[in-house]
Write an enzyme that holds these catalytic residues in place. Structure first.
Site, PDB file in Angstrom:
ATOM      1  CB  ALA A   1      -0.932   0.000   1.204  1.00  0.00           C
ATOM      2  CE1 TYR A   2       6.255   5.239   1.927  1.00  0.00           C
ATOM      3  CE2 TYR A   2       7.369   3.569   0.600  1.00  0.00           C
ATOM      4  CZ  TYR A   2       7.345   4.828   1.163  1.00  0.00           C
ATOM      5  OH  TYR A   2       8.394   5.699   0.946  1.00  0.00           O
ATOM      6  CB  CYS A   3       5.128   0.377  -3.045  1.00  0.00           C
ATOM      7  SG  CYS A   3       6.532  -0.168  -2.055  1.00  0.00           S
TER       8      CYS A   3
END
Ligand code: NAP
Length: 254
Positions: free
Chosen positions: A153-155
């Site tokens: 999700a961060y990426c």
């Protein structure tokens, strides 16, 4: 009235955001330092004449309120640096993942979009006043191109910001340039273990941590070179070239 160019930076209360804020003060900018947590660094910046504004980027209404505060104070902004981000592994419990992804996208890509949009007119005004395009720099990550699956999700939220960089470069041209800096391992977090650090550095061609100054130097180069827009510039010691980077997993996007 002050004629100093105005810069707005998010995540100014520590680490990279703080170093960028200091460098811009040294360059003669009037700085608006957006921060969530009031730190000693924020107190130091206030002592340097910086205007500190508290905001939780997870709250779109709070972001809009800070945009309104800034444009009430100044009609002209020369530089916006979207630096703040939340960096975490994907939730173990799949039921928590939608809410986590929504929060990460809000902080890491939607809030920067809101700031680009909301400050767009002030960035255009500054460009017309000085006859030189204003600048937005979005701090993304080398993992926008090759994600680490443990930080999906961060990426993805940083990849969204990379893509928004291209849209806003087109939308705000020719008065505003919009570029992204993609850091690699510039500064390990306190939670990184020695073995994680060794792993990451073994995957980095220059085999060392870059330090926050590596990104500060690139940002100042973008300030100076006003023929660059829509660029995504890695500052990563060559880590993006490492084969199998995303497979290892025990390292991190740093
Ligand atoms: N360090 C690296 O090696 C590395 C590698 C790749 C990419 N990057 C990118 O480079 C940038 C700076 O890195 P860093 O290591 O300095 O990051 P960091 O230490 O994680 O700091 C992140 C900053 O963002 C702020 N922030 C987080 N959530 C927020 C929210 N909801 N509202 C407002 N502010 C919020 C934090 O404020 P609080 O103090 O309140 O938490 C902090 O000031 C980030 O965009 C990061 O993704 C860094």
């Amino acid at each position: 009235m002050s004629t100093a160019p105005v810069a707005v930076i998010t995540g100014a209360g520590r680490r990279l955001g703080y170093e960028v804020s200091l460098a811009l003060v040294e360059r003669g900018y009037r700085v608006f330092a957006l921060h969530r947590t009031h730190t000693d660094e924020i107190d130091f910046l206030i002592g340097q004449g910086v205007t500190a504004l508290q905001v939780d980027l997870a709250d779109p209404d709070a972001v809009q309120a800070r945009i309104d505060d800034i444009v009430r104070d100044t009609t002209s902004v020369s530089l916006l640096v979207n630096n703040a981000s939340t960096f975490e592994t994907d939730a173990q419990d799949p039921r928590q993942r939608p809410a986590q992804a929504a929060r990460l996208f809000q902080i890491n890509s939607t809030a920067p979009m809101q700031l680009m949009h909301g400050l767009g007119p002030a960035l255009e005004t500054a460009a017309r006043a000085c006859g030189r395009p204003s600048l937005i720099v979005n701090i993304t990550d080398i993992f926008t191109e090759r994600p680490n699956p443990q930080y999906g999700a961060y990426c993805a939220s940083k990849a969204a910001l990379a893509n928004l960089t291209l849209s806003y470069a087109a939308l705000l041209a020719p008065d505003v340039r919009v570029n992204a800096i993609m850091p690699g391992p510039i500064g390990f977090l306190p939670r990184h273990t020695d073995s994680q650090k060794r792993q990451v550095l073994s995957e980095t061609l220059l085999a060392r941590e870059g330090g926050f100054h590596s990104v500060v130097m690139q940002l100042l180069a973008l300030v100076d070179n006003d023929f660059i827009t829509g660029a995504q510039i890695p500052v990563d010691g060559g880590r993006r070239l490492a084969q199998g980077m995303a497979r290892h997993g025990q390292g991190s996007p740093d």
